[in-house]
Scaffold this active site. Structure first.
Site, PDB file in Angstrom:
ATOM      1  N   ARG A  97       0.986  -1.214  -0.103  1.00  0.00           N
ATOM      2  CA  ARG A  97      -0.050   0.030   0.049  1.00  0.00           C
ATOM      3  C   ARG A  97       0.986   1.170   0.148  1.00  0.00           C
ATOM      4  O   ARG A  97       2.134   1.108   0.187  1.00  0.00           O
ATOM      5  CB  ARG A  97      -1.047  -0.074   1.153  1.00  0.00           C
TER       6      ARG A  97
ATOM      7  N   GLN B 222      -1.722   2.367   9.770  1.00  0.00           N
ATOM      8  CA  GLN B 222      -0.292   2.651   9.319  1.00  0.00           C
ATOM      9  C   GLN B 222       0.673   3.500  10.119  1.00  0.00           C
ATOM     10  O   GLN B 222       1.798   3.176  10.011  1.00  0.00           O
ATOM     11  CB  GLN B 222      -0.717   3.188   7.999  1.00  0.00           C
TER      12      GLN B 222
ATOM     13  N   ASP C 182      -2.196  10.841  -1.985  1.00  0.00           N
ATOM     14  CA  ASP C 182      -2.594   9.819  -2.949  1.00  0.00           C
ATOM     15  C   ASP C 182      -3.013  10.497  -4.195  1.00  0.00           C
ATOM     16  O   ASP C 182      -2.775   9.978  -5.245  1.00  0.00           O
ATOM     17  CB  ASP C 182      -3.830   9.136  -2.424  1.00  0.00           C
TER      18      ASP C 182
HETATM   19  O1  MRU Z   1      -4.706   3.260   2.144  1.00  0.00           O
HETATM   20  P1  MRU Z   1      -2.982   3.199   2.143  1.00  0.00           P
HETATM   21  O2  MRU Z   1      -2.026   2.751   3.291  1.00  0.00           O
HETATM   22  O3  MRU Z   1      -2.304   2.730   0.871  1.00  0.00           O
HETATM   23  O4  MRU Z   1      -3.018   4.965   2.152  1.00  0.00           O
HETATM   24  C1  MRU Z   1      -1.463   5.513   2.280  1.00  0.00           C
HETATM   25  C2  MRU Z   1      -1.403   6.947   2.089  1.00  0.00           C
HETATM   26  O5  MRU Z   1      -2.468   7.668   2.247  1.00  0.00           O
HETATM   27  C3  MRU Z   1      -0.174   7.702   2.238  1.00  0.00           C
HETATM   28  O6  MRU Z   1      -0.375   8.733   2.717  1.00  0.00           O
HETATM   29  C4  MRU Z   1      -0.098   8.059   0.540  1.00  0.00           C
HETATM   30  O7  MRU Z   1      -0.154   6.952  -0.319  1.00  0.00           O
HETATM   31  C5  MRU Z   1       1.300   8.756   0.320  1.00  0.00           C
HETATM   32  S1  MRU Z   1       2.540   7.488   0.628  1.00  0.00           S
HETATM   33  C6  MRU Z   1       4.054   8.072   0.117  1.00  0.00           C
END
Ligand code: MRU
Length: 349
Positions: A48, A198, A239
């Site tokens: 992720r 996370q 994202d």
């Molecule tokens: O749902 P996830 O864990 O994939 O979400 C990740 C995030 O929101 C991060 O902050 C984003 O992808 C930036 S990672 C460099």
């Protein structure tokens, strides 16, 4: 480099990914041989983080080449386009996934690639370039951010944006890591980041390895820390950044930005230009992924809500541009008004 790898190509035609669902307690690498398996791994969050899922999808397309059932370049190109569609369905919000697939397919649909071997070699070269560029980009984001990080800064970070969320080094967490490596005596306040934790699981795991001093805090504590203890800046990843600067990131980012604004704390978004999507005018057009209720109703295997509790579980939110102090990319730091500064940044080769 980190002691672990979020995603790696193994020359036997295998993609290896660290199973982030098992961290921090178990370090398990899974091996994948089909694009469908990679798409499922992205959907299930084995891997992720926006840049990491882009790189994983690129290597997923290499698997199609490595194990093709076709004996002609045309047949393989059809198979690659079908796999690209499957990979696109894995998750909707992070634009890096679509960016990486588009980059791969722009290369692989070239009619000059007229043999299986030429397609296999081109796929691997492109995916390896995407992976290598990601690491270089992240370090440049860190360098661009250093003037914004005072010595001795206390920094709030949300979600995980480190080596696990990228190919290596990280974006927002890379900034904290670089400041520490430069001897800046920084202290990180790590939002635990409900519901998948996370921050508590992954960011804490990384910061321990890098020797950065930190505390994990519950998401609701950030306002308290800003008001009572003093926080110098917040830095988060992204994202998808829309053309006007509105930024989709992990759920809870918006709340953090509003509280930072209220307390006069600078709020920085760290994002590679692969996350900036000028084709999306504002945050309102960004699709927000809705994830399973189980992520909210349970912690691990423990159900915390009554049976049949209704749940809303958006995985991301959009922080309006007005709450963002600056967007830090590898091409430079963009300040408001973002319509102008992001367009200029993206035009800058
Ligand atoms: O749902 P996830 O864990 O994939 O979400 C990740 C995030 O929101 C991060 O902050 C984003 O992808 C930036 S990672 C460099």
């Amino acid at each position: 480099m980190s002691s672990f790898h979020s995603v790696q190509w193994l020359d036997k035609g295998v993609v290896r990914m660290l199973d982030q669902r098992k961290l921090p307690h178990e370090t398990i690498y899974n091996e994948y041989t089909t694009a469908e398996q990679v798409a499922e791994a992205i959907h299930d969050m084995v891997i992720r983080g926006a840049p990491a899922i882009g790189a994983a999808a690129a290597y997923g397309l290499c698997l199609v080449g490595a194990h093709t059932r076709h004996d002609s370049a045309t047949g393989l190109q059809i198979e690659l386009n079908e796999a690209a569609e499957t990979l696109r369905q894995a998750r909707p919000t992070a634009v890096n996934l679509f960016w990486a697939i588009d980059r791969m397919m722009n290369r692989l649909n070239d009619p000059a690639l007229d043999s299986i071997e030429a397609l296999q070699a081109a796929a691997l070269a492109e995916a390896k370039a995407i992976a290598a560029e990601d690491v270089a980009i992240n370090k440049q984001i860190g360098r661009n951010a250093m003037p914004l990080v005072p010595d001795g800064a206390t920094i709030i970070h949300h979600c995980n944006t480190g080596s696990l969320a990228t190919v290596d080094y990280g974006t927002a967490l890379g900034i904290i890591r670089m400041a520490h490596e430069e001897g800046k005596n920084v202290f990180a306040l790590v939002d635990e980041t409900r519901p998948r934790l996370q921050g508590g699981r992954l960011t804490a795991y990384e910061l321990q390895q890098y020797g950065v001093p930190f505390q994990v805090i519950v998401d609701g504590a950030s306002g308290h820390f800003m008001r009572v203890k003093g926080v110098d800046l917040c830095v988060v990843g992204a994202d998808r950044v829309a053309a006007n600067g509105d930024t989709a990131n992990k759920i809870g980012t918006y709340n953090l930005a509003v509280v930072a604004h209220e307390n006069g704390v600078p709020f920085y978004v760290a994002a590679p230009t692969t996350t900036i999507d000028l084709a999306t005018p504002t945050g309102d057009e960004i699709e927000i992924e809705e994830r399973p209720a189980l992520e909210v109703t349970t912690v691990g295997t423990w159900q915390i809500t009554p049976d049949d509790t209704p749940v809303g579980n958006p995985a991301f939110d959009v922080t309006p541009a007005k709450y963002i102090t600056a967007i830090i990319s590898e091409k430079g730091v963009a300040y408001p008004p973002f319509e102008k500064s992001l367009a200029a940044l993206m035009a800058n080769e």
